[in-house]
Design a protein around this motif. Structure first.
Motif, mmCIF file in Angstrom:
data_model
loop_
_atom_site.group_PDB
_atom_site.id
_atom_site.type_symbol
_atom_site.label_atom_id
_atom_site.label_comp_id
_atom_site.label_asym_id
_atom_site.label_seq_id
_atom_site.Cartn_x
_atom_site.Cartn_y
_atom_site.Cartn_z
ATOM 1 N N SER A 111 0.827 -1.210 0.000
ATOM 2 C CA SER A 111 0.000 0.000 0.000
ATOM 3 C C SER A 111 0.858 1.255 0.000
ATOM 4 C CB SER A 111 -0.943 0.004 1.206
ATOM 5 O OG SER A 111 -1.834 -1.092 1.162
ATOM 6 N N VAL A 112 1.964 1.229 0.740
ATOM 7 C CA VAL A 112 2.846 2.393 0.761
ATOM 8 C C VAL A 112 3.463 2.616 -0.613
ATOM 9 C CG1 VAL A 112 4.923 3.405 1.778
ATOM 10 C CG2 VAL A 112 3.314 2.158 3.224
ATOM 11 N N ILE A 113 3.952 1.546 -1.247
ATOM 12 C CA ILE A 113 4.548 1.676 -2.576
ATOM 13 C C ILE A 113 3.507 2.174 -3.576
ATOM 14 C CG2 ILE A 113 5.775 0.496 -4.435
ATOM 15 C CD1 ILE A 113 7.363 0.641 -1.845
ATOM 16 N N SER A 114 2.287 1.645 -3.488
ATOM 17 C CA SER A 114 1.246 2.054 -4.436
ATOM 18 C C SER A 114 0.780 3.473 -4.172
ATOM 19 C CB SER A 114 0.046 1.097 -4.362
ATOM 20 O OG SER A 114 -0.652 1.253 -3.135
ATOM 21 N N GLY A 115 1.199 4.068 -3.055
ATOM 22 C CA GLY A 115 0.878 5.464 -2.807
ATOM 23 C C GLY A 115 1.455 6.392 -3.850
ATOM 24 N N ALA A 120 2.237 9.075 -10.327
ATOM 25 C CA ALA A 120 2.583 8.385 -11.573
ATOM 26 C C ALA A 120 1.502 8.625 -12.625
ATOM 27 C CB ALA A 120 2.760 6.892 -11.315
ATOM 28 N N THR A 121 0.233 8.595 -12.206
ATOM 29 C CA THR A 121 -0.860 8.858 -13.135
ATOM 30 C C THR A 121 -0.802 10.287 -13.647
ATOM 31 O OG1 THR A 121 -2.242 7.260 -11.964
ATOM 32 C CG2 THR A 121 -3.365 8.791 -13.438
ATOM 33 N N ALA A 122 -0.524 11.226 -12.743
ATOM 34 C CA ALA A 122 -0.432 12.625 -13.151
ATOM 35 C C ALA A 122 0.745 12.849 -14.105
ATOM 36 C CB ALA A 122 -0.285 13.519 -11.923
ATOM 37 N N VAL A 123 1.868 12.179 -13.841
ATOM 38 C CA VAL A 123 3.023 12.291 -14.734
ATOM 39 C C VAL A 123 2.674 11.729 -16.110
ATOM 40 C CG1 VAL A 123 5.342 11.409 -15.169
ATOM 41 C CG2 VAL A 123 4.765 12.325 -12.924
ATOM 42 N N MET A 124 2.034 10.547 -16.131
ATOM 43 C CA MET A 124 1.624 9.968 -17.411
ATOM 44 C C MET A 124 0.662 10.893 -18.137
ATOM 45 S SD MET A 124 2.993 7.027 -18.180
ATOM 46 C CE MET A 124 3.883 5.664 -17.407
ATOM 47 N N ALA A 125 -0.269 11.495 -17.388
ATOM 48 C CA ALA A 125 -1.234 12.406 -18.003
ATOM 49 C C ALA A 125 -0.527 13.609 -18.600
ATOM 50 C CB ALA A 125 -2.262 12.855 -16.968
ATOM 51 N N ALA A 126 0.457 14.135 -17.863
ATOM 52 C CA ALA A 126 1.189 15.297 -18.360
ATOM 53 C C ALA A 126 1.962 14.958 -19.629
ATOM 54 C CB ALA A 126 2.146 15.812 -17.282
ATOM 55 N N LEU A 127 2.538 13.759 -19.684
ATOM 56 C CA LEU A 127 3.328 13.358 -20.846
ATOM 57 C C LEU A 127 2.438 12.987 -22.035
ATOM 58 C CD1 LEU A 127 6.054 11.173 -19.077
ATOM 59 C CD2 LEU A 127 6.318 13.507 -19.946
ATOM 60 N N VAL A 128 1.435 12.154 -21.776
ATOM 61 C CA VAL A 128 0.587 11.660 -22.869
ATOM 62 C C VAL A 128 -0.312 12.769 -23.406
ATOM 63 C CG1 VAL A 128 -1.272 10.051 -23.449
ATOM 64 C CG2 VAL A 128 0.653 9.281 -22.047
ATOM 65 N N ASN A 129 -0.888 13.571 -22.502
ATOM 66 C CA ASN A 129 -1.813 14.624 -22.915
ATOM 67 C C ASN A 129 -1.109 15.950 -23.200
ATOM 68 O OD1 ASN A 129 -3.947 12.841 -22.573
ATOM 69 N ND2 ASN A 129 -4.270 13.434 -20.450
ATOM 70 N N ARG A 130 0.225 15.951 -23.083
ATOM 71 C CA ARG A 130 1.033 17.139 -23.368
ATOM 72 C C ARG A 130 0.609 18.330 -22.496
ATOM 73 N NH1 ARG A 130 0.914 16.601 -29.995
ATOM 74 N NH2 ARG A 130 1.831 14.513 -30.072
ATOM 75 N N LEU A 168 6.592 -1.417 -8.271
ATOM 76 C CA LEU A 168 6.827 -0.211 -9.066
ATOM 77 C C LEU A 168 6.351 -0.411 -10.506
ATOM 78 C CD1 LEU A 168 10.338 0.849 -7.714
ATOM 79 C CD2 LEU A 168 8.157 2.020 -7.333
ATOM 80 N N GLY A 169 6.560 -1.608 -11.033
ATOM 81 C CA GLY A 169 6.049 -1.909 -12.370
ATOM 82 C C GLY A 169 4.531 -1.862 -12.410
ATOM 83 N N ALA A 170 3.885 -2.355 -11.342
ATOM 84 C CA ALA A 170 2.419 -2.298 -11.265
ATOM 85 C C ALA A 170 1.932 -0.856 -11.242
ATOM 86 C CB ALA A 170 1.937 -3.053 -10.031
ATOM 87 N N VAL A 171 2.649 0.003 -10.510
ATOM 88 C CA VAL A 171 2.282 1.416 -10.443
ATOM 89 C C VAL A 171 2.354 2.054 -11.828
ATOM 90 C CG1 VAL A 171 3.080 3.671 -9.615
ATOM 91 C CG2 VAL A 171 2.839 1.770 -8.017
ATOM 92 N N LEU A 172 3.428 1.790 -12.563
ATOM 93 C CA LEU A 172 3.574 2.363 -13.902
ATOM 94 C C LEU A 172 2.508 1.822 -14.853
ATOM 95 C CD1 LEU A 172 7.471 2.296 -14.310
ATOM 96 C CD2 LEU A 172 6.009 4.276 -13.856
#
Length: 317
Positions: A111-115, A120-130, A168-172
């Motif tokens: 649970s701590v790692i998945s925190g 990670a989602t916001a970073v992906m959103a920033a990269l994918v959605n520019r 960490l792979g699961a988070v990504l």
């Protein structure tokens, strides 16, 4: 003739927030229930491969029935590749990696790692959605990553263990799947996004689930955990979550997951008999602090527009 209501961004943002809270509540039990289904390495129950792909097979059959009953339109040719990407992340990547990880580490550790998932989602959103996030946002993302790696090393006696790499792979995988699904949710009903992704994966998940069906008896509690992750974690939770991301924006709504690690840790205590210690709580608070700060940082650019479907779509009632 009825006219469509004018768009109301503020109302959509509020709806996105509350749907995000609902999705997080449903997802909070995923880690404890996955651990309950698979059991620890010292007392294994259902095989992680069966838990991951079996739950996707069950949800895929439910999705097939749902799409047929609602007469959902077929995805356009341009939508199949992002659906395949979504499926590879949330149907295969996240469940498999998380399932094997929580057999080696307890649910509170996971649970701590998945925190890190909201950042990670916001970073992906920033990269994918520019989207142009601020320097402060990226610094928060780096700080959160450093805290998570430090926690994993501390729990591993000074070194990272294989399970931490899986986590960490699961988070990504989860982050990329959330963003991909959110983009598709701007083109089709959000509940259809996860349903089509599950149906697309069904030719792979169903045969593996049948072959991996357990031959040895397992506890009823393991089946309870499996049932939960199949119905809620793999299917119904995404109905709320993808609609929330589509309404409120992935960069911001993803931060609602701030609540998820705390809920997961607290629920692991009565469900699994795990114990919280102050150091773990301290690391979790620090990670959540970076997520909260990252949420407060401005995102200067508007998201890149999501390409509309190339063919006209008729929504079913």
């Amino acid at each position: 003739m009825q006219h469509a209501s004018p768009p109301n961004p503020a109302a959509d943002a509020r709806r996105g927030l509350w749907l995000g809270v609902l999705g997080v509540f449903l997802f909070a039990l995923t880690i404890p229930m996955t651990r309950l289904a698979g059991g620890p390495a010292s007392d294994p129950q259902l095989d992680p491969l069966f838990v991951a792909l079996g739950r996707a097979a069950v949800a895929g059959l439910l999705s097939l029935a749902y799409l047929m009953l609602t007469r959902a339109p077929w995805p356009t040719p341009a939508q199949w590749p992002p659906l395949a990407l979504t499926a590879s992340c949330v149907v295969f990547g996240f469940p498999l990696l998380m399932g094997y990880a929580v057999r080696e580490v307890d649910a509170i550790h996971a649970s701590v790692i998945s925190g890190l998932l909201p950042l990670a989602t916001a970073v992906m959103a920033a990269l994918v959605n520019r989207q142009r996030a601020s320097l402060g946002f990226w610094l928060c993302a780096l700080a959160g990553t450093a805290l998570v790696i430090g926690f994993a090393a501390w729990r591993g006696g000074g070194a990272l263990v294989v399970a931490d790499a899986w986590l960490l792979g699961a988070v990504l995988a989860g982050a990329l799947g959330y963003v991909s699904g959110a983009r598709l949710s701007a083109q089709m009903k959000p509940e259809q996004v996860i349903s089509w992704a599950l149906v697309l994966a069904l030719p792979m998940t169903l045969p593996v689930a049948i072959v991996a069906w357990p031959t040895a008896p397992v506890r009823a509690s393991a089946w309870l955990g499996f049932g939960y992750v199949a119905l809620f974690s793999m299917w119904l939770g995404f109905f709320a979550w993808y609609r929330a991301l589509a309404l409120g924006g992935a960069l911001r709504v993803s931060q609602v997951q701030l609540l998820q690690p705390f809920l997961s840790m607290l629920l692991a205590v009565p469900l699994l008999g795990e114990k919280l210690d102050l150091a773990t709580v301290g690391f979790a608070l620090a990670v959540m602090g970076t997520v909260w700060l990252g949420r407060r940082m401005p995102a200067a650019g508007a998201p890149a527009p999501v390409p509309p479907a190339k063919e006209p779509r008729v929504s079913s009632a």
